[in-house]
Write a protein that holds these residues in place. Structure first.
Motif, short mmCIF file in Angstrom:
data_model
loop_
_atom_site.label_atom_id
_atom_site.label_comp_id
_atom_site.label_asym_id
_atom_site.label_seq_id
_atom_site.Cartn_x
_atom_site.Cartn_y
_atom_site.Cartn_z
N ALA A 136 -6.08 9.07 -9.51
CA ALA A 136 -5.01 8.07 -9.57
C ALA A 136 -5.63 6.70 -9.48
CB ALA A 136 -4.01 8.29 -8.43
N ALA A 137 -5.02 5.73 -10.15
CA ALA A 137 -5.54 4.37 -10.14
C ALA A 137 -4.39 3.38 -10.05
CB ALA A 137 -6.36 4.09 -11.40
N VAL A 138 -4.70 2.20 -9.53
CA VAL A 138 -3.70 1.14 -9.38
C VAL A 138 -4.07 -0.01 -10.30
CG1 VAL A 138 -2.65 -0.47 -7.75
CG2 VAL A 138 -3.31 1.80 -6.99
N ALA A 139 -3.05 -0.67 -10.82
CA ALA A 139 -3.26 -1.81 -11.71
C ALA A 139 -2.24 -2.89 -11.43
CB ALA A 139 -3.16 -1.36 -13.17
N MET A 140 -2.53 -4.10 -11.91
CA MET A 140 -1.54 -5.15 -11.95
C MET A 140 -0.64 -4.90 -13.16
SD MET A 140 -1.77 -7.43 -9.52
CE MET A 140 -2.87 -7.62 -8.12
N ASN A 292 -16.27 -10.25 -4.49
CA ASN A 292 -17.27 -9.19 -4.46
C ASN A 292 -16.96 -8.09 -5.47
OD1 ASN A 292 -19.25 -9.49 -1.88
ND2 ASN A 292 -17.25 -10.40 -1.46
N GLY A 293 -16.40 -8.49 -6.58
CA GLY A 293 -16.07 -7.55 -7.64
C GLY A 293 -14.68 -6.98 -7.48
N PRO A 294 -13.97 -6.73 -8.60
CA PRO A 294 -12.64 -6.12 -8.53
C PRO A 294 -12.74 -4.66 -8.10
CG PRO A 294 -13.36 -6.30 -10.81
CD PRO A 294 -14.41 -6.99 -9.98
N LYS A 295 -11.83 -4.24 -7.22
CA LYS A 295 -11.89 -2.88 -6.70
C LYS A 295 -10.48 -2.30 -6.57
CE LYS A 295 -16.01 -4.11 -4.01
NZ LYS A 295 -16.96 -3.66 -5.03
N ILE A 296 -10.38 -1.01 -6.85
CA ILE A 296 -9.13 -0.26 -6.66
C ILE A 296 -9.46 1.05 -5.95
CG2 ILE A 296 -8.00 -1.26 -8.69
CD1 ILE A 296 -8.61 1.36 -10.18
N GLY A 297 -8.44 1.74 -5.47
CA GLY A 297 -8.65 2.99 -4.75
C GLY A 297 -8.93 4.17 -5.66
N ALA A 298 -9.60 5.18 -5.12
CA ALA A 298 -9.89 6.42 -5.84
C ALA A 298 -9.64 7.60 -4.91
CB ALA A 298 -11.33 6.43 -6.34
N ALA A 299 -9.63 8.78 -5.49
CA ALA A 299 -9.49 10.08 -4.80
C ALA A 299 -8.02 10.41 -4.56
CB ALA A 299 -10.25 10.12 -3.48
N GLN A 367 -13.81 0.55 -11.65
CA GLN A 367 -13.42 -0.27 -10.50
C GLN A 367 -13.14 0.54 -9.23
OE1 GLN A 367 -10.07 -2.80 -11.46
NE2 GLN A 367 -11.35 -4.25 -12.55
N ALA A 368 -13.01 1.85 -9.35
CA ALA A 368 -12.50 2.65 -8.23
C ALA A 368 -13.53 2.85 -7.13
CB ALA A 368 -12.00 3.99 -8.72
N VAL A 369 -13.07 2.76 -5.88
CA VAL A 369 -13.89 3.04 -4.71
C VAL A 369 -13.12 4.00 -3.81
CG1 VAL A 369 -15.19 0.89 -4.71
CG2 VAL A 369 -12.97 0.96 -3.58
N VAL A 370 -13.83 4.95 -3.22
CA VAL A 370 -13.17 5.91 -2.33
C VAL A 370 -12.94 5.27 -0.97
CG1 VAL A 370 -14.11 7.94 -3.49
CG2 VAL A 370 -15.39 6.90 -1.60
#
Length: 420
Positions: A136-140, A292-299, A367-370
């Motif tokens: 799953a990913a989040v966006a504007m 520090n870079g664009p980031k969204i959630g992962a997992a 962009q995803a980070v856990v």
């Protein structure tokens, strides 16, 4: 001799019945979190049926639970020594269940998942414990017409909005008077939404929920200069009327963008199909870069094997069976979820090249980070949620983050470092 022949004749007569008993499939129990979701149930039921028909040794028997009560049911059953063979587990929760002894490592060929998105792979202590059939990913989320009308640049993965640019956009949209709020963060949603959706913004500022080099403390990362800068920015969103706060109406969260109450919504791919149905010029844009870079959630949700299973190899066999691209694509088509492989994405309705939601695959890949990979996450997540809600409601930023960092650090110490 007579007795011997008689014994042989009894054996021959009984052998068809003995053969039938020997061929009877052994049950494998599976618990799943998706009760009440017909689209999800359709796919998982098909996987179970196909696996059961594919061989004669094992028969998977599934029991579904409402998502809201699922984790509590697993924990209660673990304490009672009554876990199923196959568990459904939320990705960030998995390290806690593995550390607590609820799960055991998977016995699958890891070459099989080399091409999977990183967020779908559940590792703890160097071992693979779970694997997901989607991410799953989040966006504007906004409309092209909204940005063009107000002369706002459409960001790209290569050139996302900067913090300064994003802040100016929100002020500009508010000044038009056309919207109740220029930005919808989804504050009506509670629980896991907070760390999943908002901690990547903190990471983009340079902070984090916990120090990931040691996982021993939150000191300096949740209450350091970068985290305080995030907290002040976060509080300002609500103080300046740029986003609805913790009292947001749930119905507005669901339909506010479509109804024109909000100009931009921070939302996930699971809501993308409805957004596309509402407006054919819907855009899914990358997260802003806060320094520090664009980031969204992962997992997201994943499959694993319980520690009490008597048949771990067979349970892993079912999980590996479920990793076929056709099932990954089916989940995507039915629910709008992100296929974890390029092949499954290419075959899907929405994520193929040029598809309306293809950008989510790229967002998840780039962009995803856990969330913090630690057994202590289940405590840290709740502390983080409360801190962000309190700050949104006007609490002192530095004091609130200091208290949160202390609470998380104390919990780690009380649990002897959670095995790190």
């Amino acid at each position: 001799m007579k007795k011997t022949l008689q014994a042989i004749s009894y054996t021959l007569i009984a052998s068809p019945f003995l053969s039938g008993a020997a061929l009877a499939a052994t049950d494998l129990s599976l618990w799943y979190h998706g009760a009440g979701n017909p689209a999800e149930a359709k796919v998982i039921n098909q996987i179970v049926a196909d696996f059961n028909e594919s061989q004669t040794d094992w028969r998977v028997v599934m029991q579904s639970f409402p998502q809201e009560s699922y984790n509590d049911s697993v924990i209660a059953s673990a304490l009672a020594g009554n876990l199923p063979d196959i568990l459904d587990v939320d990705g960030p929760v998995m390290p806690n269940w593995a550390w607590a002894g609820y799960m055991q490592p998977l016995s699958i060929d890891e070459k099989r998942i080399e091409g999977f998105l990183p967020g779908t792979k559940g590792y703890w202590d160097g071992k693979l414990y779970s694997i997901g059939l989607w991410d799953a990913a989040v966006a504007m989320v906004t409309r092209r017409s909204t940005l063009e009308k107000h002369d706002i640049r459409i960001p790209t993965l290569e050139q996302p909005w900067t913090k300064e640019e994003f802040d100016q956009i929100l002020v500009k949209l508010k000044a038009t008077g056309e919207y109740d709020f220029p930005l919808d963060l989804g504050m009506a949603w509670k629980g896991e939404w907070y760390p999943y959706a908002f901690s990547p913004l903190l990471q983009s500022f340079g902070g984090d929920i916990i120090d990931r080099t040691t996982y021993a403390s939150s000191e300096g990362v949740l209450n350091g200069d970068e985290a305080i800068a995030f907290g002040e920015w976060w509080q300002n969103l609500f103080a300046e009327g740029l986003a609805p706060g913790t009292s947001q109406d749930a119905a507005d969260r669901d339909t506010g963008l479509a109804d024109g109450k909000y100009a931009i919504s921070w939302n996930g791919n699971w809501a993308a199909l409805n957004a596309l149905k509402a407006h054919d010029d819907t855009l899914f844009l990358p997260a802003p870069d806060f320094g520090n870079g664009p980031k969204i959630g992962a997992a997201s949700w994943q499959f694993g094997v319980s520690s009490s299973s008597k048949y771990p190899e067979a349970a892993s066999q079912f999980i590996e069976f479920a990793l076929k691209d056709k099932y990954l694509t089916a989940f995507s088509n039915g629910m709008g979820l992100i296929p974890p492989t390029k092949e499954a994405a290419a075959a899907s309705e929405h994520y193929a090249d040029g598809g309306a939601m293809a950008v989510f695959y790229e967002l998840s890949e780039k962009q995803a980070v856990v969330r913090p990979v630690t057994p202590g996450y289940v405590v840290a997540a709740k502390v983080f949620e409360k801190a962000l809600a309190d700050i949104a409601d006007g609490a002192d930023v530095a004091d609130t983050l200091d208290s949160a960092a202390d609470e998380i650090s104390d919990d780690v110490q009380k649990n002897a470092g959670y095995g790190h």
